[in-house]
Design a protein around this motif. Sequence first.
Motif, short mmCIF file in Angstrom:
data_model
loop_
_atom_site.label_atom_id
_atom_site.label_comp_id
_atom_site.label_asym_id
_atom_site.label_seq_id
_atom_site.Cartn_x
_atom_site.Cartn_y
_atom_site.Cartn_z
N PHE A 122 -28.17 94.70 -1.00
CA PHE A 122 -26.83 94.62 -1.58
C PHE A 122 -26.31 96.01 -1.94
O PHE A 122 -25.17 96.36 -1.62
CB PHE A 122 -26.87 93.73 -2.82
N LEU A 123 -27.15 96.81 -2.61
CA LEU A 123 -26.74 98.17 -2.97
C LEU A 123 -26.50 99.02 -1.72
O LEU A 123 -25.56 99.83 -1.68
CB LEU A 123 -27.82 98.84 -3.83
N LEU A 143 -26.21 86.67 0.85
CA LEU A 143 -24.95 85.96 0.62
C LEU A 143 -24.86 85.48 -0.83
O LEU A 143 -23.81 85.58 -1.46
CB LEU A 143 -24.85 84.78 1.59
N VAL A 144 -25.97 84.96 -1.35
CA VAL A 144 -26.01 84.50 -2.73
C VAL A 144 -25.75 85.65 -3.69
O VAL A 144 -25.00 85.53 -4.66
CB VAL A 144 -27.38 83.85 -3.05
N CYS A 145 -26.36 86.82 -3.40
CA CYS A 145 -26.16 88.00 -4.24
C CYS A 145 -24.71 88.48 -4.15
O CYS A 145 -24.10 88.86 -5.16
CB CYS A 145 -27.11 89.11 -3.79
N ALA A 146 -24.14 88.43 -2.96
CA ALA A 146 -22.74 88.84 -2.77
C ALA A 146 -21.80 87.92 -3.54
O ALA A 146 -20.81 88.38 -4.12
CB ALA A 146 -22.40 88.83 -1.28
N GLU A 147 -22.12 86.63 -3.57
CA GLU A 147 -21.30 85.69 -4.32
C GLU A 147 -21.43 85.94 -5.82
O GLU A 147 -20.47 85.83 -6.57
CB GLU A 147 -21.72 84.26 -3.97
N GLN A 155 -20.13 88.75 1.83
CA GLN A 155 -20.41 87.32 1.97
C GLN A 155 -19.99 86.84 3.36
O GLN A 155 -20.74 86.10 4.01
CB GLN A 155 -19.66 86.54 0.89
N HIS A 156 -18.84 87.28 3.83
CA HIS A 156 -18.37 86.88 5.16
C HIS A 156 -19.26 87.46 6.26
O HIS A 156 -19.51 86.80 7.29
CB HIS A 156 -16.93 87.34 5.37
N ILE A 157 -19.76 88.68 6.07
CA ILE A 157 -20.67 89.29 7.05
C ILE A 157 -21.94 88.46 7.16
O ILE A 157 -22.45 88.21 8.26
CB ILE A 157 -21.01 90.74 6.64
N CYS A 158 -22.47 88.03 6.03
CA CYS A 158 -23.69 87.21 6.03
C CYS A 158 -23.43 85.85 6.68
O CYS A 158 -24.27 85.34 7.43
CB CYS A 158 -24.19 87.02 4.60
N GLU A 159 -22.27 85.28 6.41
CA GLU A 159 -21.90 84.01 7.04
C GLU A 159 -21.88 84.15 8.56
O GLU A 159 -22.43 83.32 9.29
CB GLU A 159 -20.52 83.56 6.56
N LEU A 160 -21.24 85.21 9.03
CA LEU A 160 -21.13 85.45 10.47
C LEU A 160 -22.50 85.66 11.10
O LEU A 160 -22.78 85.17 12.20
CB LEU A 160 -20.23 86.67 10.73
N TYR A 161 -23.39 86.37 10.40
CA TYR A 161 -24.73 86.62 10.92
C TYR A 161 -25.49 85.30 11.09
O TYR A 161 -26.11 85.04 12.12
CB TYR A 161 -25.50 87.54 9.97
N ILE A 162 -25.43 84.44 10.06
CA ILE A 162 -26.14 83.15 10.11
C ILE A 162 -25.60 82.28 11.24
O ILE A 162 -26.37 81.68 12.01
CB ILE A 162 -26.01 82.43 8.76
N ILE A 163 -24.28 82.23 11.36
CA ILE A 163 -23.66 81.42 12.41
C ILE A 163 -24.06 81.93 13.80
O ILE A 163 -24.41 81.15 14.69
CB ILE A 163 -22.13 81.43 12.25
N ASN A 192 -20.28 78.38 -3.01
CA ASN A 192 -18.85 78.46 -2.63
C ASN A 192 -18.60 79.14 -1.29
O ASN A 192 -17.57 79.79 -1.10
CB ASN A 192 -18.06 79.19 -3.73
N SER A 193 -19.53 78.99 -0.38
CA SER A 193 -19.36 79.55 0.96
C SER A 193 -18.77 78.47 1.86
O SER A 193 -19.46 77.82 2.66
CB SER A 193 -20.71 80.05 1.51
#
Length: 259
Positions: A122-123, A143-147, A155-163, A192-193
């Motif tokens: 995250f840092l 993603l949880v840490c970003a939220e 958070q969106h970057i992590c979502e895209l990676y998972i997808i 809330n993703s």
Amino acid sequence: AFQWERLEEDIKKKLKDTEKTEHVLEKVKCILKTPGKLNSVKECRSHQMGDRLYSTSLRLFFNTPVLADVIFKIQGASVPAHRAVLVARCEVMAAMFNGNYLEANSVLVPVYGVSKDTFLSFLEYLYTDSCCPASILQAMSLLVCAEMYQVMRLQHICELYIITQLQSMPSRELASTSLSIVSLLKKAKFHNSDCLSTWLLHFIATNYLIFSQKPEFQDLSVEERSFVEMHRWPSNLYLKQLAEYRNYVHSQKSHCAMM
């Protein structure tokens, strides 16, 4: 750069070590492109700057005590950081360090709810604006840490990676994987993703024959199960028509006669 003398004096007072002071000042001069002792490539390389000559990347200061003014305590480890970077890149941390919170006047800041590796990732994003998760589970933790810190772009970057990772997974691997897609769905909803949770629900529906055979399928809520059944593929209608076609083909073959 316009207040170099004042900066130099502040660094000397903080470090109280001539050798360290000179080392830090020369690094800062390279970063800021400030005229001074390091005016040439040769001189900067002599101080082990290498390819980072005149680099303005904050990566130079990531996870280093150089000029650090805050230390995060997480899982028994110490992680140095710089308030200016954190405040500029994260609104939650800006409020934390500038508001009426204990962290505003404390050098040591405890971190709870995330692992050390996740918090370091995250840092690293805050310092470099880049993110390279090693796995789907790591991306979900990030993603949880970003939220938690309300950094929506991460958070969106992590979502895209998972997808992307799930989309590229062959059906055979998807059927045998120990990764629980339903658990990912639950966690995405809880944090809330919305984009990821909606996509995962469609993913389960469009791979119905695989997921309906997994024990985790029973963990879907009534509402989720209803959605999956409504949007499932292959659909009941398709399977019914396929069965009818196969029966028709079989009946035609049974009526064939040798001439």
